[in-house]
Design a protein around this motif. Structure first.
Motif, PDB file in Angstrom:
ATOM      1  N   LYS A 149      32.749  40.636  25.447  1.00 22.44           N
ATOM      2  CA  LYS A 149      31.789  40.460  26.520  1.00 22.44           C
ATOM      3  C   LYS A 149      31.157  41.816  26.864  1.00 22.44           C
ATOM      4  O   LYS A 149      31.744  42.835  26.530  1.00 22.44           O
ATOM      5  CB  LYS A 149      32.476  39.837  27.719  1.00 22.44           C
ATOM      6  N   HIS A 179      40.059  38.667  26.983  1.00 24.87           N
ATOM      7  CA  HIS A 179      41.424  39.131  26.746  1.00 24.87           C
ATOM      8  C   HIS A 179      42.424  38.551  27.750  1.00 24.87           C
ATOM      9  O   HIS A 179      43.612  38.546  27.498  1.00 24.87           O
ATOM     10  CB  HIS A 179      41.498  40.649  26.651  1.00 24.87           C
ATOM     11  N   TYR A 180      41.931  38.005  28.872  1.00 25.04           N
ATOM     12  CA  TYR A 180      42.871  37.395  29.812  1.00 25.04           C
ATOM     13  C   TYR A 180      43.572  36.174  29.200  1.00 25.04           C
ATOM     14  O   TYR A 180      44.700  35.853  29.550  1.00 25.04           O
ATOM     15  CB  TYR A 180      42.189  37.068  31.153  1.00 25.04           C
ATOM     16  N   LYS A 183      46.896  37.014  27.651  1.00 25.13           N
ATOM     17  CA  LYS A 183      48.004  37.528  28.481  1.00 25.13           C
ATOM     18  C   LYS A 183      49.143  36.503  28.481  1.00 25.13           C
ATOM     19  O   LYS A 183      48.902  35.305  28.539  1.00 25.13           O
ATOM     20  CB  LYS A 183      47.528  37.814  29.901  1.00 25.13           C
ATOM     21  N   PHE A 215      42.466  38.691  41.416  1.00 21.15           N
ATOM     22  CA  PHE A 215      42.451  39.871  40.538  1.00 21.15           C
ATOM     23  C   PHE A 215      42.158  41.069  41.411  1.00 21.15           C
ATOM     24  O   PHE A 215      41.172  41.077  42.156  1.00 21.15           O
ATOM     25  CB  PHE A 215      41.337  39.709  39.489  1.00 21.15           C
ATOM     26  N   GLU A 217      42.263  45.543  41.453  1.00 16.68           N
ATOM     27  CA  GLU A 217      42.555  46.822  40.805  1.00 16.68           C
ATOM     28  C   GLU A 217      42.584  47.886  41.884  1.00 16.68           C
ATOM     29  O   GLU A 217      41.818  47.805  42.852  1.00 16.68           O
ATOM     30  CB  GLU A 217      41.483  47.159  39.767  1.00 16.68           C
ATOM     31  N   ARG A 224      32.772  54.312  34.616  1.00 14.74           N
ATOM     32  CA  ARG A 224      32.212  53.119  33.964  1.00 14.74           C
ATOM     33  C   ARG A 224      31.058  52.550  34.779  1.00 14.74           C
ATOM     34  O   ARG A 224      30.582  51.446  34.522  1.00 14.74           O
ATOM     35  CB  ARG A 224      33.281  52.042  33.823  1.00 14.74           C
ATOM     36  N   TYR A 227      27.849  51.020  33.099  1.00 14.12           N
ATOM     37  CA  TYR A 227      27.988  49.637  32.618  1.00 14.12           C
ATOM     38  C   TYR A 227      28.091  48.690  33.813  1.00 14.12           C
ATOM     39  O   TYR A 227      27.377  47.698  33.927  1.00 14.12           O
ATOM     40  CB  TYR A 227      29.233  49.507  31.733  1.00 14.12           C
ATOM     41  N   ASP A 236      31.729  40.564  35.682  1.00 11.59           N
ATOM     42  CA  ASP A 236      32.757  41.334  34.969  1.00 11.59           C
ATOM     43  C   ASP A 236      34.097  40.583  34.944  1.00 11.59           C
ATOM     44  O   ASP A 236      34.825  40.660  33.961  1.00 11.59           O
ATOM     45  CB  ASP A 236      32.927  42.694  35.667  1.00 11.59           C
ATOM     46  N   ILE A 237      34.420  39.893  35.996  1.00  5.92           N
ATOM     47  CA  ILE A 237      35.760  39.296  36.106  1.00  5.92           C
ATOM     48  C   ILE A 237      35.730  37.784  36.369  1.00  5.92           C
ATOM     49  O   ILE A 237      36.477  37.022  35.756  1.00  5.92           O
ATOM     50  CB  ILE A 237      36.564  39.967  37.262  1.00  5.92           C
ATOM     51  N   HIS A 241      37.084  35.952  33.046  1.00  7.86           N
ATOM     52  CA  HIS A 241      38.550  35.929  33.106  1.00  7.86           C
ATOM     53  C   HIS A 241      39.078  34.861  34.076  1.00  7.86           C
ATOM     54  O   HIS A 241      39.895  34.026  33.719  1.00  7.86           O
ATOM     55  CB  HIS A 241      39.100  37.291  33.539  1.00  7.86           C
ATOM     56  N   LYS A 337      37.605  45.687  42.898  1.00  3.89           N
ATOM     57  CA  LYS A 337      38.006  47.024  42.434  1.00  3.89           C
ATOM     58  C   LYS A 337      38.283  47.878  43.653  1.00  3.89           C
ATOM     59  O   LYS A 337      37.810  47.572  44.748  1.00  3.89           O
ATOM     60  CB  LYS A 337      36.888  47.645  41.615  1.00  3.89           C
ATOM     61  N   LYS A 342      47.128  46.881  42.258  1.00  4.69           N
ATOM     62  CA  LYS A 342      46.654  46.328  40.989  1.00  4.69           C
ATOM     63  C   LYS A 342      47.461  45.067  40.714  1.00  4.69           C
ATOM     64  O   LYS A 342      48.685  45.118  40.626  1.00  4.69           O
ATOM     65  CB  LYS A 342      46.871  47.344  39.862  1.00  4.69           C
ATOM     66  N   GLN A 378      50.185  39.958  36.078  1.00  3.46           N
ATOM     67  CA  GLN A 378      50.477  41.392  35.928  1.00  3.46           C
ATOM     68  C   GLN A 378      50.404  42.069  37.283  1.00  3.46           C
ATOM     69  O   GLN A 378      49.735  41.539  38.172  1.00  3.46           O
ATOM     70  CB  GLN A 378      49.490  42.054  34.961  1.00  3.46           C
TER      71      GLN A 378
HETATM   72  C1  BG6 Z   1      37.683  44.013  31.691  1.00  5.24           C
HETATM   73  C2  BG6 Z   1      36.726  44.446  32.762  1.00  5.24           C
HETATM   74  O1  BG6 Z   1      37.232  42.850  31.075  1.00  5.24           O
HETATM   75  O2  BG6 Z   1      38.957  43.788  32.272  1.00  5.24           O
HETATM   76  C3  BG6 Z   1      37.236  45.665  33.499  1.00  5.24           C
HETATM   77  O3  BG6 Z   1      35.462  44.730  32.169  1.00  5.24           O
HETATM   78  C4  BG6 Z   1      38.642  45.454  33.987  1.00  5.24           C
HETATM   79  O4  BG6 Z   1      36.376  46.000  34.576  1.00  5.24           O
HETATM   80  C5  BG6 Z   1      39.525  44.922  32.865  1.00  5.24           C
HETATM   81  O5  BG6 Z   1      39.141  46.694  34.455  1.00  5.24           O
HETATM   82  C6  BG6 Z   1      40.900  44.540  33.383  1.00  5.24           C
HETATM   83  O6  BG6 Z   1      41.732  44.228  32.327  1.00  5.24           O
HETATM   84  P1  BG6 Z   1      43.299  44.415  32.459  1.00  5.24           P
HETATM   85  O7  BG6 Z   1      43.839  43.795  31.217  1.00  5.24           O
HETATM   86  O8  BG6 Z   1      43.545  45.895  32.543  1.00  5.24           O
HETATM   87  O9  BG6 Z   1      43.708  43.721  33.699  1.00  5.24           O
END
Ligand code: BG6
Length: 489
Positions: A149, A179-180, A183, A215, A217, A224, A227, A236-237, A241, A337, A342, A378
């Motif tokens: 993405k 990638h979520y 997990k 979610f 962080e 970043r 972007y 983004d999320i 995800h 964010k 986190k 996580q």
């Molecule tokens: C990414 C986002 O897809 O996932 C980032 O673009 C984010 O902004 C990240 O920090 C979080 O991934 P993870 O696996 O570290 O929770």
């Protein structure tokens, strides 16, 4: 038997994602003997590097779970011998042809399979796919392409990207990664539901009051911003995800574990939801803050972010699924964010016990007596169920305590990174955890009208201090639906 070989090409090899995730995941797979006997890894990027410099970069930036294991160094040496670099532009057919020549030299005479990982910015994406002419790739085995993405910024640009990609690739060559989905706890969601009798019968509006996908962080955009400012937290999320997890959570039982059966059910969930409206959402942006003698920057202090940016770094949203199972149940999402912690988790809040015999033990706050199932994705993976329990002793006092499955206690082995699982799946041709184009369309369809409205009306995000629990507006949004955020109560 014809010998076969696998060539893995990382396009965008000098980028952050390649360094932090892709190469470490490939090395971990190699370490665990999950890669085929005969394989080579090629890095491709604009930076001027040679094979040794790439190898140096990979070993220097290795931060994967394997790095403390015994014989890690030997394994790394063996791995690096299989890594090569080719420098080229992303819009040059000639440069990709040179790369192709290198691949062929290594593949000589064998059945060759090729996996390309496109870890490059969206604006050069289509160029790269065109120039690399992957459909007509000279591999005589399969050619698959993992794409990262953002898949566009809204329905139109995503549709355009899909059309362009399909000119050069067939849908079954495209592996859209989220990638979520790789997990551990997200994968476990279906196991939990469909292999335990005690959960699935409760999985509906009859027993579930609301579901929350959270979610957070504890750091900001940190470099970043360039972007991020173009996308914001919703793109983004949430749109990917969190929505993907929601779809897995809420889908009907698939016919089988086959990728198409699962994705058919997920897309039905997405199509049963109506697009979000402005009143279903609140947005926020972090502002500078000093704490304990340290000062934390505002989002707009990021040098790559315009000073007057209205891009949300936080959002909370309420979604509804209009089907027989979920009608009226709020599905709440929250992503931010620069918050106080986190964490990523799924929280399922159950309904009140009808005619609760122990009602008086909870005072007036019956919400405190409801069960809650939490999947902590996580950090520190866990599944726990909040239940009411009698405090041992002569009196009758109730206590809400946890039935707790803490992964680190139950499964002391480290948990593979999501990228390991997903790379392995792509190598094995397993598409279950990748996004199909109709899922992507449906996902954009839910968020595009809202994103347009937020941007056209220049909605000002509510400011929240860096390191806080986010804007107060998130509570009001939840309260509108009679919900309290589980992570804050
Ligand atoms: C990414 C986002 O897809 O996932 C980032 O673009 C984010 O902004 C990240 O920090 C979080 O991934 P993870 O696996 O570290 O929770």
């Amino acid at each position: 038997k014809v010998e076969s070989t696998l060539s893995i090409t990382v396009v965008g090899a000098s980028g952050d994602l390649a360094k932090k995730k892709i190469f470490p995941a490939l090395f971990a797979l190699f370490y665990e003997d999950c890669l085929p006997e005969d394989f080579n890894v090629f890095g491709y990027a604009r930076s001027n590097m040679n094979d040794n410099e790439l190898r140096d970069m990979i070993s220097r930036t290795l931060t994967c779970r394997i790095d403390k294991r015994e014989n890690c160094e030997d394994k790394m040496d063996q791995f690096l011998k299989r890594c090569f670099y080719h420098s080229g532009q992303y819009n040059s057919e000639e440069h990709f042809a040179e790369l192709d020549k290198k691949l062929k030299e290594k593949e000589a005479g064998k059945l060759s399979n090729r996996l390309y990982y496109l870890s490059i910015p969206p604006n050069i994406f289509v160029d790269a796919v065109r120039c690399a002419s992957l459909r007509a790739s000279s591999a005589n085995g399969w050619t698959r392409v993992i794409v990262e993405k953002p898949f566009g910024r809204d329905s139109e640009s995503s549709g355009e990207l899909t059309r362009c990609l399909k000119q050069y690739l067939s849908e079954d060559q495209i592996f859209r990664i989220d990638h979520y989905l790789g997990k551990e706890l997200v994968e476990n969601l279906s196991v939990l539901r469909f292999s335990n009798l005690v959960f699935e019968p409760l999985w509906s509006r009859d027993y579930i009051r609301n579901v929350q996908f959270i979610f957070s962080e504890d750091f900001g955009t940190e470099g970043r911003g360039g972007y991020f400012d173009n996308y914001g937290i919703i793109r983004d999320i949430m749109q990917n995800h969190l929505l993907q997890i929601l779809a897995l959570f809420a889908m009907e039982t698939p016919v089988s574990l086959d990728a198409e059966d699962i994705r058919n059910e997920k897309v039905k969930v997405l199509r049963s939801m109506r697009p979000l409206q402005l009143e279903d959402v609140i947005i926020g942006q972090y502002k500078g803050h000093s704490k304990g003698g340290r000062s934390f920057p505002a989002y707009v202090d990021d040098p790559t972010v315009p000073k007057d940016s209205l891009t949300p770094t936080f959002a909370a949203a309420a979604l509804f699924i209009h089907n027989a199972r979920w009608d009226g149940v709020p599905f709440l999402m929250k992503a931010g964010k620069a918050l106080h912690t986190k964490r990523a988790e799924i929280r399922v809040q159950f309904r009140h016990v009808p005619g609760n015999l122990y009602k008086r033990n909870f005072g007036t706050d019956l919400d405190k007596a409801t069960n809650e199932l939490v999947l902590r994705v996580q950090p520190d993976e866990a599944i726990y169920l909040k239940i009411n329990n009698k405090v041992p002793g002569l009196g009758m006092r109730l206590d809400r305590s946890d039935l707790n499955l803490l992964y680190r206690a139950r499964y002391p082995r480290e948990i593979p990174d999501a990228y390991e699982r997903l790379l392995l799946d792509a190598i094995e041709g397993e598409r279950r955890l990748f996004i199909r184009s109709d899922e992507l369309d449906a996902a954009w369809g839910l968020f595009t009208p809202l994103l347009k409205e937020v941007e056209e009306k220049k909605i000002v995000p509510e400011l929240y201090p860096y390191g806080s629990r986010g804007p107060v507006g998130a509570h009001y949004l939840a309260a509108k639906y009679n919900v309290r955020w589980g992570d804050l109560s």
